[in-house]
Each structure stands twice: as structure tokens, then as C-alpha cells.
Design a protein around this motif. Structure first.
Motif, PDB file in Angstrom:
ATOM      1  N   THR A   9     -49.096 -45.687   8.267  1.00  0.00           N
ATOM      2  CA  THR A   9     -48.056 -44.662   8.141  1.00  0.00           C
ATOM      3  C   THR A   9     -47.156 -44.704   9.369  1.00  0.00           C
ATOM      4  OG1 THR A   9     -49.720 -43.280   7.106  1.00  0.00           O
ATOM      5  CG2 THR A   9     -47.684 -42.198   7.718  1.00  0.00           C
ATOM      6  N   THR A  10     -47.766 -44.878  10.520  1.00  0.00           N
ATOM      7  CA  THR A  10     -47.042 -44.839  11.777  1.00  0.00           C
ATOM      8  C   THR A  10     -46.802 -46.242  12.315  1.00  0.00           C
ATOM      9  OG1 THR A  10     -48.469 -42.942  12.173  1.00  0.00           O
ATOM     10  CG2 THR A  10     -46.991 -43.590  13.961  1.00  0.00           C
ATOM     11  N   ASN A  11     -47.885 -47.016  12.376  1.00  0.00           N
ATOM     12  CA  ASN A  11     -47.790 -48.369  12.913  1.00  0.00           C
ATOM     13  C   ASN A  11     -48.453 -49.353  11.975  1.00  0.00           C
ATOM     14  OD1 ASN A  11     -46.706 -47.629  15.582  1.00  0.00           O
ATOM     15  ND2 ASN A  11     -48.691 -46.619  15.821  1.00  0.00           N
ATOM     16  N   GLY A 171     -51.617 -41.451  12.371  1.00  0.00           N
ATOM     17  CA  GLY A 171     -50.448 -40.614  12.602  1.00  0.00           C
ATOM     18  C   GLY A 171     -50.304 -39.524  11.547  1.00  0.00           C
ATOM     19  N   GLU A 237     -44.586 -36.059  21.348  1.00  0.00           N
ATOM     20  CA  GLU A 237     -45.365 -37.294  21.331  1.00  0.00           C
ATOM     21  C   GLU A 237     -45.622 -37.765  22.764  1.00  0.00           C
ATOM     22  OE1 GLU A 237     -46.494 -38.977  18.540  1.00  0.00           O
ATOM     23  OE2 GLU A 237     -47.314 -40.648  19.684  1.00  0.00           O
ATOM     24  N   ARG A 240     -48.008 -35.342  24.523  1.00  0.00           N
ATOM     25  CA  ARG A 240     -49.379 -35.437  24.032  1.00  0.00           C
ATOM     26  C   ARG A 240     -50.069 -36.709  24.538  1.00  0.00           C
ATOM     27  NH1 ARG A 240     -51.601 -37.131  19.470  1.00  0.00           N
ATOM     28  NH2 ARG A 240     -49.614 -37.776  18.608  1.00  0.00           N
ATOM     29  N   THR A 244     -53.484 -37.265  27.093  1.00  0.00           N
ATOM     30  CA  THR A 244     -54.661 -38.101  26.887  1.00  0.00           C
ATOM     31  C   THR A 244     -55.179 -38.609  28.234  1.00  0.00           C
ATOM     32  OG1 THR A 244     -54.087 -38.743  24.647  1.00  0.00           O
ATOM     33  CG2 THR A 244     -55.425 -40.315  25.865  1.00  0.00           C
ATOM     34  N   GLY A 306     -54.965 -44.393  16.275  1.00  0.00           N
ATOM     35  CA  GLY A 306     -54.466 -44.018  17.600  1.00  0.00           C
ATOM     36  C   GLY A 306     -54.823 -42.599  18.024  1.00  0.00           C
TER      37      GLY A 306
HETATM   38  P1  ADP Z   1     -51.381 -44.911  11.284  1.00  0.00           P
HETATM   39  O1  ADP Z   1     -52.716 -45.368  10.829  1.00  0.00           O
HETATM   40  O2  ADP Z   1     -50.983 -43.584  10.729  1.00  0.00           O
HETATM   41  O3  ADP Z   1     -50.292 -45.904  11.176  1.00  0.00           O
HETATM   42  P2  ADP Z   1     -52.131 -45.212  14.089  1.00  0.00           P
HETATM   43  O4  ADP Z   1     -53.572 -45.484  13.937  1.00  0.00           O
HETATM   44  O5  ADP Z   1     -51.258 -46.279  14.636  1.00  0.00           O
HETATM   45  O6  ADP Z   1     -51.497 -44.579  12.817  1.00  0.00           O
HETATM   46  O7  ADP Z   1     -52.029 -43.921  14.998  1.00  0.00           O
HETATM   47  C1  ADP Z   1     -50.801 -43.386  15.330  1.00  0.00           C
HETATM   48  C2  ADP Z   1     -51.054 -42.075  16.029  1.00  0.00           C
HETATM   49  O8  ADP Z   1     -51.832 -42.319  17.191  1.00  0.00           O
HETATM   50  C3  ADP Z   1     -49.784 -41.394  16.455  1.00  0.00           C
HETATM   51  O9  ADP Z   1     -49.724 -40.097  15.902  1.00  0.00           O
HETATM   52  C4  ADP Z   1     -49.920 -41.344  17.955  1.00  0.00           C
HETATM   53  O10 ADP Z   1     -49.451 -40.124  18.470  1.00  0.00           O
HETATM   54  C5  ADP Z   1     -51.401 -41.462  18.201  1.00  0.00           C
HETATM   55  N1  ADP Z   1     -51.664 -42.032  19.510  1.00  0.00           N
HETATM   56  C6  ADP Z   1     -51.485 -43.311  19.902  1.00  0.00           C
HETATM   57  N2  ADP Z   1     -51.790 -43.455  21.200  1.00  0.00           N
HETATM   58  C7  ADP Z   1     -52.171 -42.235  21.642  1.00  0.00           C
HETATM   59  C8  ADP Z   1     -52.604 -41.711  22.903  1.00  0.00           C
HETATM   60  N3  ADP Z   1     -52.674 -42.498  23.974  1.00  0.00           N
HETATM   61  N4  ADP Z   1     -52.905 -40.394  22.982  1.00  0.00           N
HETATM   62  C9  ADP Z   1     -52.804 -39.598  21.903  1.00  0.00           C
HETATM   63  N5  ADP Z   1     -52.414 -40.026  20.697  1.00  0.00           N
HETATM   64  C10 ADP Z   1     -52.095 -41.322  20.559  1.00  0.00           C
END
Ligand code: ADP
Ligand code: MG
Length: 568
Positions: A9-11, A171, A237, A240, A244, A306
Motif C-alpha cells: 500500500t505504501t511501499n 502503512g 510522518e 513519528r 522511533t 515498517g
Molecule cells: P505497506 O505494507 O503498507 O506498503 P510498509 O511495510 O512499507 O507498508 O510500511 C510503511 C509504514 O511503515 C509507513 O506507515 C511508515 O510510517 C512506517 N514506518 C517506516 N519506518 C518507520 C519508522 N522508522 N518508525 C515508524 N514507522 C515507520
């Protein structure tokens, strides 16, 4: 060569199986994660990934993100002159990943294993499959993301019956699955989750905390609301991610000629996020209940996505399970690496030849039926499950029914997917109509067989033994699926989209970032960014990589100093 792709969804991320191991493939910027973002530039060309993500705040109406949430729906978005479905946008991302892989490998990529959330229904799975095909990939298989993650953790090399719990918080989606090997077969014993819970929701809580503090007078209301949303989201973002690593972090939006700023502490954030953290519990309990596995017999609890990097999330998990989870494989990469393991299996790599995969049915599949109401009448519209949620697939199950009226001549079987007791609350997949022989109510038996396979296709066979009549229905979820001509037309539209030369991606990404910063900052800092842009453009004009490359590195470093490290 077959690749493994985590279409997130995000990456998104892409990996291959090579020399007996799964290996991530970097994109044109050298990153292993590519934001699932698409933007259309003023000249009509498409931009994918980080540069597109950076255009979200400067060009919100020309940029699309998080479109996986609309996968399988008719929802469209217009970017520039082109109208896209989520499927089209996913195809654009997939073809960008395909090009990255071909550049990296120096050979054509022919097929792909693409991952989908365990909760994706038929419609969403088919849309994903079509997106792959639109991108010129033969989709060898779709596998559930948690299944892929367990493969990345080498579940196939462990003892039998060592259940892994996969905790995936990304995400926008949350998935919990219990994966196990039995008799050399990988099995997803249970999957549960919340497809409306992820890092973005945590961003919302940061915005809730910060918004009144940075803007008590409501001055920001003067900004275009779409733009404001994006500015707040980006600030949240960044804040947040800082949290971490640190005990407190700034939350800053630069707009209307000034900084709107506050500081958020870890404890404030965690208190505000408590309701979200609480929502992590139920799907975990449900997956344990559904699989009949006790917490203490889980071999591993593995972290994926993430958002599992957030200390509050890790603490919640540790408390829930009474032990520390495993994060030996980076949570950002586990799904793509596991998809590559599966691609390796597909290519009959000797090392993993023995493994056969099964998956689970993500929703209950059944039909509409009527039940006696105990007063001589019937209650209609009641869901009768045939294949239950979490049944390992391929699966074939039979349901038996009878006519409900004397001399009923016609039978209409409506097929549904979902968990609600009344069919109204479920997704309708199709209808089978057939004649039935005359008879008294309840005397004509009807056999309904559902076969659900690993490619997500449902086959329905209805038979009336008394008359020998049979009907068969396949690909039931195709009601509003595009036909061949439509797919061909869309393929042409996508193929005609102009793309920027890949070797200029780096320069373009830094410029997109700089433009975003230019709009965000004011005063001296804005002037400074303006100067840097001019200098970099001068470097680009030389067309000499020996001048451009160091200039870009310096430019990027300067932007890092200004706004903190960029994020994916
Ligand atoms: P998806 O599976 O939805 O594509 P990801 O597994 O790539 O998503 O996760 C994306 C999410 O991870 C984002 O919402 C981002 O804010 C979060 N994220 C990535 N790195 C960090 C971090 N260092 N601290 C907090 N959240 C993080
Ligand atoms: Mg993911």
C-alpha cells in the motif's frame, strides 16, 4: 527470470532468487523500497516512487498514493489527462519495478510472484493479477504476504509443526497469520487482521495531537484543504519516525509565510495512540483461536511491515506474547524476499523442490438460502457457508439443500463471500439458475460443490441428482471485470505513457524534493533552496556526470541538513 514482488500500500519491493538465496533489487535511486506512488508531470510523463511521493504535497491533484486500498473497485483518479484505476496505477508501479530488475539483472523479467494481503478477496486478487499482466508480467502466482514472510524466515527449513505467527503492520493494513509446515506442506492455519489499520492511522493521531497546538487560531484553514492534509501528513510522518529513535520530536508545518511548530513526546504519542495499539490485540487472539494454537506453542513471532519499528508497537507485542518477537529479517524486506523464495520454488530450484504450498481461503464462501422460521414460514437471505474462512486451499466442499416450495420449478443459487449471517452483509459473487423437477417441498435435493484453488478462482457445481441436471460456474467474481478489448485498450493507454529516462531518476527525485522544500520553507531558507536549485540546474546543463553526480550528492546532503533525512 521470475521475480518476487511485494506490491505494498505504501511501499513496494522486488527481489530475485539467485545462487540459492533471495536478494533484493535496488531501484534507480539505489533504494530497496519504492514508494507505491504515481504522479503525472506537466508534460504528461509519469513519475513513480520517491519523486512521485515528494510531489504529493506540491501537486496533490496530479499524484496518487495508497491506491491499493481501492484495488478491485471501479474508483478512478484523474492525473493529468489520464484516468486511472487502482489496477492501472499498480501496473505503472509494477512496470517500474520490472525495469529496475531488468537493469539490475541484465536480462528480461518474464514472470512474477506477487504478494497480496491475506484479506484480499477474489475481486482484489484478480485486479492484482491483471495489474501484473498490464505491466507485461506473467503472474505465476499470487501468495499471501504473511506466507511470503514466513518463507523469508526459512520456515521450510525448520522442523514440522513449528507454527510461526506473522505480525504485519504496514502503512494501511494489519495482518496476523499463523503459518505452519506439515508433511512437507506449508500451511496457513489462520489469518486475521484489520485492513484499515496501519502507519497512516498513527499519523492521524499525531495530527490530532499537534493540530490545535500549532494552530490555535485556525489560521491554516486558509490553505487549500488537500494541500494542508498533505503538509500535516508529511509532518506527522517525519515526527513519528523521529519518535522511533528519540524521546521527543518536532512537528513542523511551514506555510503562509511562517513555521507552525510544536514538540511531541513519546509518552504523549503513545497515550494518544492507545486505542490503535488496543486494536492490535483482537486479530492476534482470533488467529490463535481459529488455529487452535496456544501462545506458548508458537515457535516464532515474526515482525513484518515498517510500522512494527515503532517501539510502542514492539512493546505491545512483547506484552501480548510474553516474549520478544523476531526481527532477524528486516521487517521492510521480509515479504519481497519471501516472494523471491517462492519464485525460486517455481523455477524448480533444487534446494527447495520438496515444498508444496497451500494457502487459506481469506473469507467464507457460501450461498444464500432460506431457513424455517419455526412458524411454518421461512426466513430468506440467510448465508449458508460452504467453504469456511481459513480453510486451506485448494479446497472442495459440498453443501446439501432442498427445495422449499411444492412444485418449485426454478432454482436460483446466489453465491456470496463474507462472514455476515445475512447475505446482505456479504459480497455477492454470482448467480446460478437452473430448472428443478416437480416435487413436494423439501423432496428435491440439490448438491452445491465449491472448489476454490490457489489462484483464487472459485468453481461452483450445482447438481440435482433426481433429474441429473447440472450447472457449472467459474470465475464468479467477474461481474464487472473488464473484458479483453477493454484490457487491451488500457494496456495501450499505459504503454503510451511517457516515462522519464531511468538514468535521470536520481536528478529528478532530488529536484522534486527540492521543489517540495521550496514551497514549504520561507525567508532565508527558501532563498537558499532557490539558489541550490539554480546551481544544480547549471550542473545538469553540463551533461557531465563527473560534475552532476557530486553536485547532486551535495544538494541532497544540504536538504538533509535542512529538513532531516528524507524518508520513504
Ligand atoms: P505497506 O505494507 O503498507 O506498503 P510498509 O511495510 O512499507 O507498508 O510500511 C510503511 C509504514 O511503515 C509507513 O506507515 C511508515 O510510517 C512506517 N514506518 C517506516 N519506518 C518507520 C519508522 N522508522 N518508525 C515508524 N514507522 C515507520
Ligand atoms: Mg506490506
Amino acid at each position: 527470470m521470475i521475480v518476487g514482488i511485494d506490491l505494498g500500500t505504501t511501499n513496494s519491493a522486488i527481489a530475485i532468487w539467485r545462487d540459492g538465496r533471495a536478494e533484493l533489487i535496488p531501484n534507480a535511486l539505489g533504494d530497496t523500497l519504492t514508494p507505491s506512488a504515481v504522479s503525472v508531470a506537466e508534460d504528461g510523463s509519469v513519475i513513480v516512487g520517491m519523486a512521485a511521493r515528494d510531489r504529493q504535497s506540491t501537486h496533490p491533484n496530479a499524484t496518487a498514493t495508497a491506491f491499493k486500498r481501492y484495488m478491485g473497485t471501479r474508483q478512478t483518479v484523474q492525473l493529468g489527462a489520464t484516468v486511472f484505476t487502482a489496477e492501472d496505477l499498480s501496473a505503472v508501479v509494477l512496470s517500474s519495478l520490472k525495469i529496475d530488475a531488468e537493469t539490475f539483472l541484465g536480462e528480461p523479467v518474464t514472470g512474477a510472484v506477487i504478494t497480496v494481503p491475506a484479506y484480499f478477496n477474489d475481486r482484489q486478487r484478480k485486479a492484482t493479477r491483471r495489474a501484473g499482466e498490464l505491466a507485461g508480467l506473467k503472474v505465476e502466482r499470487l501468495i499471501n504476504e504473511p506466507t511470503a514472510a514466513a518463507l523469508a524466515y526459512g520456515i521450510q527449513t525448520r522442523e514440522e509443526r513449528e507454527p510461526f505467527l506473522v505480525f504485519d503492520l504496514g502503512g494501511g493494513t494489519f495482518d496476523v497469520s499463523i503459518v505452519e509446515m506439515f508433511d512437507g506442506v506449508m500451511e496457513v492455519r489462520a489469518s486475521a487482521g484489520d485492513n484499515r489499520l496501519g502507519g497512516e492511522d498513527f499519523n492521524e493521531t499525531v495530527i490530532d495531537l499537534a493540530k490545535r497546538r500549532i494552530d490555535p487560531d485556525g489560521a491554516l484553514a486558509a490553505i487549500d484543504p488537500v494541500m494542508l492534509r498533505e503538509l500535516l501528513r508529511a509532518a506527522a510522518e517525519r515526527c513519528r519516525r523521529r519518535l522511533t529513535e528519540a524521546e521527543e520530536a518536532p512537528f513542523t508545518v511551514t506555510a503562509l509565510g511562517r513555521d507552525f511548530s510544536t514538540t511531541i513526546t513519546t509518552s504523549e504519542f503513545e497515550a494518544q495512540a492507545a486505542p490503535l495499539l488496543a486494536r492490535l490485540r483482537e486479530p492476534v487472539l482470533r488467529s490463535l483461536r481459529d488455529s487452535d494454537i496456544r501462545v506458548d506453542s508458537l515457535s516464532e513471532v515474526i515482525l513484518v511491515g515498517g510500522s512494527t519499528r515503532m517501539p510502542a508497537v514492539r512493546r505491545t507485542i512483547t506484552r501480548m506474547f510474553g516474549r520478544f518477537p523476531s526481527a532477524a529479517v528486516h521487517p521492510d524486506h521480509a515479504v519481497a524476499l519471501g516472494a523471491a523464495v517462492q519464485a525460486g520454488l517455481k523455477a524448480r530450484d533444487a534446494a527447495l523442490d520438496e515444498i508444496r504450498m497451500t494457502d487459506v481461503c481469506p473469507y467464507t464462501l457460501g450461498i444464500d438460502h432460506s431457513v424455517a422460521d419455526g412458524r411454518g414460514g421461512f426466513r430468506h437471505g440467510i448465508f449458508s457457508p460452504i467453504i469456511e474462512r481459513n480453510t486451506p486451499i485448494p479446497a472442495s466442499r459440498v453443501g446439501w439443500y432442498q427445495t422449499i416450495a411444492d412444485n418449485q420449478r426454478q432454482l436460483e443459487i446466489q453465491i456470496y463471500q463474507g462472514e455476515a449471517r445475512e447475505v446482505q452483509g456479504n459480497v455477492k459473487l454470482g448467480t446460478v439458475r437452473m430448472p428443478v423437477p416437480a416435487g413436494r417441498a423439501g423432496e428435491v435435493g440439490i448438491e452445491v460443490r465449491f472448489s476454490y484453488d490457489t489462484s483464487g478462482l472459485l468453481e461452483v457445481d450445482v447438481a440435482v441428482p433426481l433429474s441429473g441436471t447440472q450447472r457449472n460456474l467459474v470465475i464468479v467474481d467477474d461481474e464487472d471485470a473488464p473484458d479483453k478489448a477493454e484490457i487491451a485498450a488500457r494496456r495501450d493507454v499505459l504503454a503510451a505513457l511517457k516515462r522519464h529516462p531511468r538514468d535521470e531518476s536520481h536528478n529528478r527525485a532530488v529536484l522534486a524534493r527540492a521543489s517540495r522544500c521550496y514551497e514549504a520553507f520561507i525567508g532565508d531558507r527558501r532563498d537558499l533552496i532557490g539558489t541550490w536549485i539554480t546551481q544544480f540546474e547549471a550542473a545538469l546543463a553540463t551533461q557531465d556526470p563527473r560534475i552532476i553526480d557530486p553536485a547532486r550528492a551535495q544538494f541532497d546532503a544540504a536538504l538533509n541538513d535542512l529538513e532531516g533525512d528524507r524518508y520513504l
